[in-house]
Design a protein around this motif. Sequence first.
Motif, PDB file in Angstrom:
ATOM      1  N   THR A  50      -0.755   2.798 -13.129  1.00 58.32           N
ATOM      2  CA  THR A  50      -2.611   3.033 -11.862  1.00 58.32           C
ATOM      3  C   THR A  50      -2.715   1.779 -13.190  1.00 58.32           C
ATOM      4  OG1 THR A  50      -1.370   5.182 -10.811  1.00 58.32           O
ATOM      5  CG2 THR A  50      -4.165   4.526 -11.639  1.00 58.32           C
ATOM      6  N   LYS A  80       3.113   7.207 -12.686  1.00 58.26           N
ATOM      7  CA  LYS A  80       2.248   6.915 -12.077  1.00 58.26           C
ATOM      8  C   LYS A  80       0.708   6.563 -13.149  1.00 58.26           C
ATOM      9  CE  LYS A  80       0.142  11.675 -11.273  1.00 58.26           C
ATOM     10  NZ  LYS A  80      -0.142  12.594 -10.306  1.00 58.26           N
ATOM     11  N   LYS A 133       0.934  -0.825  -0.027  1.00 59.05           N
ATOM     12  CA  LYS A 133      -0.025  -0.045   0.014  1.00 59.05           C
ATOM     13  C   LYS A 133       1.097   1.298  -0.375  1.00 59.05           C
ATOM     14  CE  LYS A 133      -3.534  -0.169   2.394  1.00 59.05           C
ATOM     15  NZ  LYS A 133      -4.282  -0.187   3.582  1.00 59.05           N
ATOM     16  N   GLN A 134       2.068   1.434   0.916  1.00 56.64           N
ATOM     17  CA  GLN A 134       2.754   2.536   1.008  1.00 56.64           C
ATOM     18  C   GLN A 134       3.259   2.438  -0.146  1.00 56.64           C
ATOM     19  OE1 GLN A 134       2.529   4.316   3.016  1.00 56.64           O
ATOM     20  NE2 GLN A 134       0.916   3.165   4.494  1.00 56.64           N
ATOM     21  N   SER A 135       4.086   1.811  -1.155  1.00 59.76           N
ATOM     22  CA  SER A 135       4.618   1.293  -2.230  1.00 59.76           C
ATOM     23  C   SER A 135       3.959   2.116  -3.795  1.00 59.76           C
ATOM     24  CB  SER A 135       5.116   0.272  -2.764  1.00 59.76           C
ATOM     25  OG  SER A 135       6.056  -0.056  -1.823  1.00 59.76           O
ATOM     26  N   ASN A 136       2.822   1.816  -3.272  1.00 62.02           N
ATOM     27  CA  ASN A 136       1.405   1.900  -4.419  1.00 62.02           C
ATOM     28  C   ASN A 136       0.915   3.983  -4.433  1.00 62.02           C
ATOM     29  OD1 ASN A 136       1.414  -0.171  -5.332  1.00 62.02           O
ATOM     30  ND2 ASN A 136      -0.753  -0.243  -4.516  1.00 62.02           N
ATOM     31  N   ARG A 137       0.962   3.899  -3.471  1.00 57.91           N
ATOM     32  CA  ARG A 137       0.698   5.677  -2.700  1.00 57.91           C
ATOM     33  C   ARG A 137       2.401   6.815  -3.287  1.00 57.91           C
ATOM     34  NH1 ARG A 137      -0.778   6.511   3.491  1.00 57.91           N
ATOM     35  NH2 ARG A 137      -2.793   4.751   2.516  1.00 57.91           N
ATOM     36  N   LEU A 138       3.086   5.949  -2.645  1.00 54.42           N
ATOM     37  CA  LEU A 138       4.998   6.365  -3.493  1.00 54.42           C
ATOM     38  C   LEU A 138       4.647   7.083  -4.480  1.00 54.42           C
ATOM     39  CD1 LEU A 138       7.731   7.866  -2.974  1.00 54.42           C
ATOM     40  CD2 LEU A 138       8.189   5.508  -2.692  1.00 54.42           C
ATOM     41  N   SER A 176       2.221   6.863  -7.089  1.00 57.06           N
ATOM     42  CA  SER A 176       1.553   7.105  -7.627  1.00 57.06           C
ATOM     43  C   SER A 176       1.247   9.125  -7.178  1.00 57.06           C
ATOM     44  CB  SER A 176      -0.148   7.240  -6.664  1.00 57.06           C
ATOM     45  OG  SER A 176      -0.328   7.289  -5.427  1.00 57.06           O
ATOM     46  N   HIS A 177       2.563   8.892  -6.872  1.00 56.12           N
ATOM     47  CA  HIS A 177       3.212  10.872  -6.853  1.00 56.12           C
ATOM     48  C   HIS A 177       3.944  11.039  -7.579  1.00 56.12           C
ATOM     49  CE1 HIS A 177       0.826  10.352  -2.729  1.00 56.12           C
ATOM     50  NE2 HIS A 177       0.761  11.824  -2.844  1.00 56.12           N
TER      51      HIS A 177
END
Length: 210
Positions: free
Chosen positions: A104, A100, A87-92, A94-95
Amino acid sequence: MKKYLLTGLLAWLPLAITIWVLMSVLGALDSVFSWVLIAVQTVLPKEVGASLDALRHVPGLGVVIVAVALLLTGLAVTNFVGQWIVKQSNRLISHIPIVKSIYTSVKQVSDTLFSSSGQAFRQAVLVQYPRAGSWTIAFVTGKPSGEVAAGLPDDMLTVYVPTTPNPTSGFMLMVPRAEVVELHMSVDEALKYIISMGVVAPPTSPASHS
């Protein structure tokens, strides 16, 4: 002579294509392993990196290591800690601009196609394409949603119409559910029928006689 050549070709062609596909997959996995090995060598000291360089020439080792890595990753992300890391990797990611958008899109498609709870490519149907009265096999991928669904009539389906003999390219259509004819054949049987250009017909389902 022509008859014998064609008969020999038909005997060897399935095996040759199977071997070619397997070799392509194995080559891709070996390439991934070589790329990872080069990345590791740039971080480790030269002495250790030189000893690891010999592993690059071991045939099939890349396939084994990549398969083990995928298995360990699958086991890791099934627990709470692994899910948090993902989840943290996806959040990183996505920025990160540009990255992204690609990541995505690919993630959404892969989650839809390979999720056990998803409905993409779970059913083969018949639709009229490219004109009324002309039918082709398609695969249900879901329903229109969001702004697209708001501009369409109710009870529509999104289907994928593959091309022949290469089903990896095709067309996405949104058609009324009433105009879709459901098939009892499996997705694999439908793909064989498409790839063979209608030569390899699937077995007749008992339900089709009812």
